[in-house]
Design an enzyme around this catalytic site. Structure first.
Site, mmCIF file in Angstrom:
data_model
loop_
_atom_site.group_PDB
_atom_site.id
_atom_site.type_symbol
_atom_site.label_atom_id
_atom_site.label_comp_id
_atom_site.label_asym_id
_atom_site.label_seq_id
_atom_site.Cartn_x
_atom_site.Cartn_y
_atom_site.Cartn_z
ATOM 1 N N GLU A 283 0.822 -1.219 0.000
ATOM 2 C CA GLU A 283 0.000 0.000 0.000
ATOM 3 C C GLU A 283 0.852 1.264 0.000
ATOM 4 O O GLU A 283 0.738 2.103 0.895
ATOM 5 C CB GLU A 283 -0.887 0.021 1.257
ATOM 6 N N GLY A 285 2.148 4.973 -0.721
ATOM 7 C CA GLY A 285 1.559 6.258 -1.083
ATOM 8 C C GLY A 285 2.661 7.251 -1.382
ATOM 9 O O GLY A 285 2.906 7.628 -2.531
ATOM 10 N N ARG A 286 3.373 7.626 -0.315
ATOM 11 C CA ARG A 286 4.413 8.647 -0.425
ATOM 12 C C ARG A 286 5.460 8.301 -1.488
ATOM 13 O O ARG A 286 5.899 9.156 -2.235
ATOM 14 C CB ARG A 286 5.098 8.790 0.941
ATOM 15 N N ARG A 322 2.863 20.151 6.446
ATOM 16 C CA ARG A 322 3.854 19.209 6.965
ATOM 17 C C ARG A 322 4.984 19.857 7.788
ATOM 18 O O ARG A 322 5.341 19.326 8.830
ATOM 19 C CB ARG A 322 4.442 18.349 5.839
ATOM 20 N N TYR A 326 4.824 18.281 11.488
ATOM 21 C CA TYR A 326 5.824 17.249 11.799
ATOM 22 C C TYR A 326 7.237 17.805 11.888
ATOM 23 O O TYR A 326 8.185 17.028 12.027
ATOM 24 C CB TYR A 326 5.844 16.165 10.708
ATOM 25 N N CYS A 366 -1.863 34.020 10.362
ATOM 26 C CA CYS A 366 -1.634 34.643 11.668
ATOM 27 C C CYS A 366 -1.249 33.614 12.724
ATOM 28 O O CYS A 366 -1.959 33.437 13.721
ATOM 29 C CB CYS A 366 -2.885 35.376 12.095
ATOM 30 N N GLU A 367 -0.192 32.877 12.501
ATOM 31 C CA GLU A 367 0.334 31.938 13.489
ATOM 32 C C GLU A 367 1.838 31.846 13.273
ATOM 33 O O GLU A 367 2.283 31.764 12.127
ATOM 34 C CB GLU A 367 -0.244 30.520 13.293
ATOM 35 N N TYR A 395 0.703 14.037 0.759
ATOM 36 C CA TYR A 395 0.241 14.681 1.986
ATOM 37 C C TYR A 395 0.422 16.198 1.920
ATOM 38 O O TYR A 395 0.682 16.846 2.922
ATOM 39 C CB TYR A 395 0.945 14.087 3.222
HETATM 40 N N1 LLP Z 1 -1.605 2.016 4.427
HETATM 41 C C1 LLP Z 1 -2.112 2.485 5.580
HETATM 42 C C2 LLP Z 1 -3.009 1.631 6.351
HETATM 43 C C3 LLP Z 1 -1.764 3.765 6.027
HETATM 44 O O1 LLP Z 1 -2.254 4.216 7.181
HETATM 45 C C4 LLP Z 1 -0.887 4.577 5.261
HETATM 46 C C5 LLP Z 1 -0.507 5.918 5.696
HETATM 47 C C6 LLP Z 1 -0.404 4.048 4.040
HETATM 48 C C7 LLP Z 1 -0.772 2.759 3.663
HETATM 49 C C8 LLP Z 1 0.518 4.816 3.138
HETATM 50 O O2 LLP Z 1 1.725 5.100 3.756
HETATM 51 P P1 LLP Z 1 2.940 5.702 2.906
HETATM 52 O O3 LLP Z 1 3.359 4.669 1.892
HETATM 53 O O4 LLP Z 1 2.455 6.940 2.240
HETATM 54 O O5 LLP Z 1 3.988 5.981 3.907
HETATM 55 N N2 LLP Z 1 0.397 12.784 6.829
HETATM 56 C C9 LLP Z 1 1.658 12.119 7.118
HETATM 57 C C10 LLP Z 1 1.657 10.677 6.691
HETATM 58 C C11 LLP Z 1 0.533 9.873 7.289
HETATM 59 C C12 LLP Z 1 0.530 8.435 6.843
HETATM 60 C C13 LLP Z 1 -0.710 7.746 7.294
HETATM 61 N N3 LLP Z 1 -0.867 6.410 6.812
HETATM 62 C C14 LLP Z 1 2.793 12.890 6.479
HETATM 63 O O6 LLP Z 1 2.535 13.937 5.876
HETATM 64 O O7 LLP Z 1 3.951 12.510 6.604
#
Ligand code: LLP
Length: 437
Positions: A283, A285-286, A322, A326, A366-367, A395
């Site tokens: 899965e 994403g990033r 971000r 973070y 304003c932060e 993200y």
């Molecule tokens: N699968 C599940 C169940 C997840 O919760 C996530 C991400 C992914 C896959 C995808 O993860 P990746 O391959 O993108 O690392 N907003 C945060 C990242 C939150 C990730 C949440 N879950 C940021 O900007 O770094």
């Protein structure tokens, strides 16, 4: 590798200059590279080809319909965490059978919608949720497939907010309790367990997702080893386990070459998983979207305060949260520079170029937390100059808001020598559209 580079001192995304987009679309604006999306997706598919893994793009990363459509056409499935994301994945042409649905708080409505749509797999995060999906599927007279999300208690060595596979996090069930949960579920199903097409939830797999922006292989190896031991135990008791979803989390380069190629993860994991009779899902994403996008912004003012110099830009924390949320590092550089300031490929090395001076890059909100970079060495910039904030494809827009009544920025998808606006800039009327009497 991505398709953002400087040519004659100008930033290009594939064959299109950043300045051309800014002149035609304005700032702030998100710019994505189709070739980069496909390249990163292809790297994962290729690395895990010996397992014939299903790669389900995590929609939360960047759910724009056109981004999802590019990936669906390339053969991606989708990892979703809400009814809205199911809607997006289907609208983008996603195959419901290749959608996996995770999340600790799935509502009755979302569960019913997922069953109705024929979503391939529920990644189940607790016993009450297990019973609830079973009940709803039974009531609807439909079978549903489930994998139990286990928490393997490994430390992915990343930011605490994006650590998800440690005991103290809210995700999944403790791996030691998994066996008991399978037994209890089988007891509840009684003779329903044997017939896979009987209405109700059929637990056939294991899911894990240990965290995000992971830049070492070992946490995956540890989590996979623990999970395979569990699967052996379950099979030993007669449970038919046919699938394993390893989640996402593969890290990317934000600052330098901190990330690993997909092949590094595959080299360690493929030998562990091959020939085990498990359908493998990933899965990411990033890894796919992060370095396929930048945000372009324009310098409004440059001013001094105490001993600091502030570069105030027209993008803000509402557009990209971000750094504030973070403390995340995003490489920032002008879109047009003289030859001596063309940044080398490795991003942090840009900081060593002669003639830079340290500035804070901040937004107009304003932060005090509304910043993109602090004490960051940059070439000299002046009002009207444009900056690119790199690694913003994941993200970025997905977490944007309208805070301070700021319309959200448009999104542009570059493909070779051309580009399309894939989400228009919001208007002031969009801000109040849902509040009219
Ligand atoms: N699968 C599940 C169940 C997840 O919760 C996530 C991400 C992914 C896959 C995808 O993860 P990746 O391959 O993108 O690392 N907003 C945060 C990242 C939150 C990730 C949440 N879950 C940021 O900007 O770094």
């Amino acid at each position: 590798m991505d398709h953002f580079e400087y040519r004659d001192g100008q930033l290009y995304c594939e064959g299109v200059s950043a300045d051309r987009i800014v002149q035609e679309v304005g700032t702030p604006v998100y710019v994505y590279s189709k070739a980069t999306l496909l390249h990163h997706f292809g790297q994962i598919v290729e690395a895990f080809a010996p397992l014939d893994a299903t790669v389900c793009y995590a929609v939360k990363t960047n759910g724009n319909l056109h981004i999802c459509r590019v990936l669906a056409e390339a053969g991606a499935g989708f990892d979703v965490v809400s009814g809205g994301e199911i809607h997006r994945a289907l609208a983008a042409g996603g195959d419901p059978a290749r959608i996996v649905f995770a999340g600790v708080g799935k509502s009755d409505r979302e569960i019913a919608e997922a069953i109705e749509a024929g979503v391939g797999l529920f990644n189940v995060e607790s016993e009450p949720e297990l019973e609830n999906i079973d009940r709803i599927a039974g009531r609807m007279g439909r079978p549903a497939r489930g994998a139990l999300r286990v928490n393997p208690d490994v430390d992915p060595r990343t930011h605490t907010y994006i650590t998800t596979g440690k005991k103290e996090t809210k995700f999944g069930v403790d791996i030691e309790r998994a066996m008991a949960i399978f037994r209890a579920h089988a007891r509840r199903l009684g003779n329903r367990a044997a017939a896979p097409d009987r209405p109700g939830l059929h637990l056939r797999g294991i899911h894990l997702h240990i965290g995000s922006q992971i830049t070492t292989v070992q946490p995956y190896v540890d989590a996979t080893a623990k999970t395979l031991a569990l699967i052996d135990g379950l099979r030993g008791e007669g449970f038919a386990i046919d699938s394993l979803d390893l989640g996402g989390g593969f890290g990317i380069n934000y600052q330098a070459e901190e990330a690993l190629p997909a092949s590094a993860f595959a080299e360690a994991l493929v030998p562990m998983l091959r020939g085990r009779g498990l359908r493998i899902t990933l899965e990411p994403g990033r890894f796919i979207a992060g370095n396929a996008g930048v945000m372009l912004t324009q310098v409004q003012y440059v001013k001094s305060g105490g001993d600091r110099r502030f570069v105030i830009v027209d993008a803000a924390m509402n557009d990209l949260i971000r750094p504030m949320l973070y403390g995340a590092f995003h490489f920032i550089w002008p879109t047009r520079v003289k030859a001596s300031f063309v940044p080398p490929a490795v991003r942090t090395e840009a900081a060593n170029l002669p003639g830079l001076s340290a500035v804070d890059v901040v937004g107009p909100i304003c932060e005090s937390g509304d910043f993109f970079a602090k004490d960051r060495p940059l070439p000299p910039v002046a009002r009207g100059d444009r900056l690119a904030i790199f690694s913003a494809g994941a993200y970025g827009f997905a977490m944007a808001s309208q805070y301070n009544a700021r319309p959200r920025p448009p999104e542009v998808l570059v493909d070779g020598e051309g580009y399309r606006i894939i989400r228009r800039r919001e208007s002031y009327d969009d801000l109040i559209a849902h509040e009219r009497d």
